[in-house]
Design an enzyme around this catalytic site. Structure first.
Site, PDB file in Angstrom:
ATOM      1  N   ASP A 409     -84.349 -22.356 -80.511  1.00 11.14           N
ATOM      2  CA  ASP A 409     -85.841 -22.524 -80.562  1.00 11.14           C
ATOM      3  C   ASP A 409     -86.235 -21.267 -80.563  1.00 11.14           C
ATOM      4  O   ASP A 409     -85.290 -20.071 -79.818  1.00 11.14           O
ATOM      5  CB  ASP A 409     -86.337 -23.146 -79.237  1.00 11.14           C
ATOM      6  CG  ASP A 409     -86.193 -24.674 -79.349  1.00 11.14           C
ATOM      7  OD1 ASP A 409     -85.921 -25.184 -80.482  1.00 11.14           O
ATOM      8  OD2 ASP A 409     -86.207 -25.341 -78.382  1.00 11.14           O
ATOM      9  N   MET A 410     -87.488 -20.808 -80.882  1.00  6.24           N
ATOM     10  CA  MET A 410     -87.816 -19.358 -80.777  1.00  6.24           C
ATOM     11  C   MET A 410     -87.856 -18.697 -79.550  1.00  6.24           C
ATOM     12  O   MET A 410     -87.537 -17.538 -79.085  1.00  6.24           O
ATOM     13  CB  MET A 410     -89.187 -19.187 -81.055  1.00  6.24           C
ATOM     14  CG  MET A 410     -89.869 -17.869 -81.396  1.00  6.24           C
ATOM     15  SD  MET A 410     -91.640 -17.941 -81.739  1.00  6.24           S
ATOM     16  CE  MET A 410     -92.272 -18.640 -80.358  1.00  6.24           C
TER      17      MET A 410
END
Length: 561
Positions: A409-410
């Site tokens: 995930d970012m």
């Protein structure tokens, strides 16, 4: 300040020292302005002490009624005299009604007993009851069973008749062959003509029997169809009435904006996503607040929404916590309603990786292993292209095969394995698919986890009304399983190791925060917890077999928090 705006509330605390925001709140990603927080606290005091209605939020024991937490919203506004106040709203209905003296009214009150919606809904409900009554008629099952029985009897009768006629036919053949040897031509011709008549008689007998079977079956089918047709007619009427009601309902929802422009909800969604509005569009707190403010010539200043009550079984909602507006229902509507206001910029359009560098841990002819910083995309997004994939492609323009094998995930930092050729990509990806890659994440949780270790098993699917949020769903969700082991208790927080057995979107974040998981969000989780300097989730360890040598590769990066 009251005038005709009976839902406009005064601040009970001195706000003279609080500066107004430079722009209106961007509703899908924000930190509540101090004025919004004061307004929210005032609404929360009202909810805790009010005697105006009875609703079971799940906050009191032995409270009657189904437990239903609700999303509330506050809108700080300025009246035409330049005085500040705030409006309050609830998403959906509250205590079985859309009308409450403290909260602004809905765009359209579907629950008005004298309104067309309730009246038409009563008709549709009556149709539903009649359908249920007709469907429960025991003759339907009797006729269906009779049809099966009659069909079987017909098949048996016709089958026996065919066998009998086949035997007759064989016998006529034997008679004909014997007659050729024993009779003269005249006698043979007389016999042959009689045999032909016998054949016609058998065929006629079969045709008559077949027609009788058909008529018997048809009569029973007609009896059954008469019962079913009445049900089908009611279902068609229900479908037509429901479609007409939905269209008439859409016609009631017209939304204003700061430029005093009105647009129907159908046009808004058609222009935005080329689809009809989802159920409940326009019933959330934010559209109600803005609509009422525009109608009363009040200038919107700041917005905030918070959850009050127990968390629903499927979503992650925390009591008194602030949340952004939902995207599925509200983004198209608010996109129109905010026109004419100066709004805070959308942070999702900004590059979170600007000024950040990738740390290379390992590299050879087949793979690259990097330590990805938090707030750094693994692959290009819709609005931001800067990502691990893009940077590696720029550094290695000769790589033609897929680079990304797995993603983080970012907001998650940690180890990311990349491929430099097609063979390496396939071999390592197969290890992920076969679950032979070992991964360990470290997280810091808000709260104390008493169980030293365990397994979280909560299936997940995307929240269709609020992407990219995920929700627990036992009907349509995909399996999501996470093993965990507590590392240390640090004050009121828990440092924990996660060992994901599956790789669903936001799996560790939801499994941490959900009430059926650990009920302790990861520190800094802006989707399922409270925002902080960063999301305290780090992919700190990974092991897999090298795609060429088969050697077991192990990489570890210390927690950055």
């Amino acid at each position: 300040m009251e005038g005709n705006t009976r839902h406009l509330h005064r601040f009970t605390e001195d706000i003279s020292t609080i500066e107004l925001p430079d722009a209106f709140t961007y509703p899908f990603f924000y930190e509540p302005h101090p004025l919004s927080m004061l307004a929210a606290e005032q609404v929360q005091h009202y909810l805790a002490a009010q005697k105006d209605f009875q609703h079971n939020f799940g906050l009191k024991e032995d409270m009657p009624g189904l437990v239903i937490g609700k999303m509330f919203g506050v809108l700080v506004v300025e009246d035409q005299e330049g005085k500040l106040g705030f409006l309050a709203a609830v998403s959906g209905k509250l205590a079985g009604t859309n009308q409450n003296q403290y909260f602004v009214p809905p765009i359209f009150d579907m629950l008005d007993p004298d309104g067309f919606f309730i009246q038409e809904e009563n008709i549709i409900n009556a149709i539903n009851r009649r359908i249920d009554e007709l469907s429960a008629n025991p003759n339907i099952q009797i006729f269906r069973e009779s049809l099966v029985s009659t069909q079987q009897e017909n098949d048996t009768l016709l089958s026996d008749l065919r066998k009998f006629h086949k035997t007759n036919k064989a016998e006529r053949k034997r008679v004909r062959e014997r007659a050729k040897l024993e009779l003269d031509e005249v006698a043979y011709n007389v016999l042959a003509e009689d045999l032909i008549k016998q054949s016609y008689r058998d065929q006629h007998e079969y045709d008559v029997a077949k027609q009788a079977c058909r008529e018997k079956l048809q009569k029973q089918e007609e009896q059954l169809q008469q019962l079913l047709q009445a049900i089908d007619d009611l279902k068609n009427e229900r479908k037509r009435r429901s479609a007409d009601l939905q269209q008439r309902l859409f016609d009631q929802y017209h939304f204003l904006n700061a430029e005093a422009e009105t647009k129907p909800v159908l046009n808004i969604f058609q222009e935005h996503i080329n689809m009809p509005p989802p159920a409940g569009a326009g019933e959330c707190a934010a559209p109600k607040l803005l609509q009422y403010a525009y109608q009363q010539q009040l200038k919107p200043i700041a917005l905030a929404e918070f959850w009050w009550g127990a968390s629903p079984a499927s979503e992650v909602r925390k009591h008194k916590q602030y949340y952004p507006s939902c995207r599925g229902k509200c983004e198209p509507i608010l996109g129109h309603m905010l026109q004419g206001l100066k709004v805070d910029p959308n942070p999702m359009l900004q590059n979170p990786a600007a000024g950040k560098e990738l740390e290379f841990i390992f590299e050879d002819d087949d793979i690259i292993v990097v330590n990805k910083p938090a707030e750094f995309l693994s692959v290009p997004g819709i609005n931001v292209q800067d990502s691990v994939q893009q940077r590696i492609e720029r550094m290695y323009p000769d790589i033609k095969s897929p680079i990304i094998i797995h993603r983080l995930d970012m907001s998650t930092s940690g180890i990311l394995v990349l491929a430099k050729n097609k063979e390496a990509h396939q071999i390592i990806q197969d290890q992920f698919i076969q679950h032979t890659v070992n991964k360990r994440y470290t997280a810091l949780l808000e709260g104390i986890i008493e169980d030293v270790e365990g397994l979280i098993d909560l299936p997940l699917r995307v929240d269709l009304d609020d992407r990219p949020r995920q929700m627990v769903c036992y009907e349509y969700g995909k399996a999501a399983r996470t093993e965990y082991k507590v590392v240390a208790i640090e004050g009121n927080r828990t440092r924990i190791h996660y060992f994901p057995l599956t790789g669903r979107t936001h799996q560790l974040r939801v499994h941490s925060a959900h009430v059926k998981g650990l009920n302790a969000p990861i520190v800094g989780d802006d989707l399922y917890g409270n925002r902080a300097d960063r999301l305290h989730l780090h992919a700190g360890f990974i092991s897999f077999k090298h795609p060429k040598s088969g050697e077991l590769m192990r990489f570890e990066v210390a927690d950055p928090f």
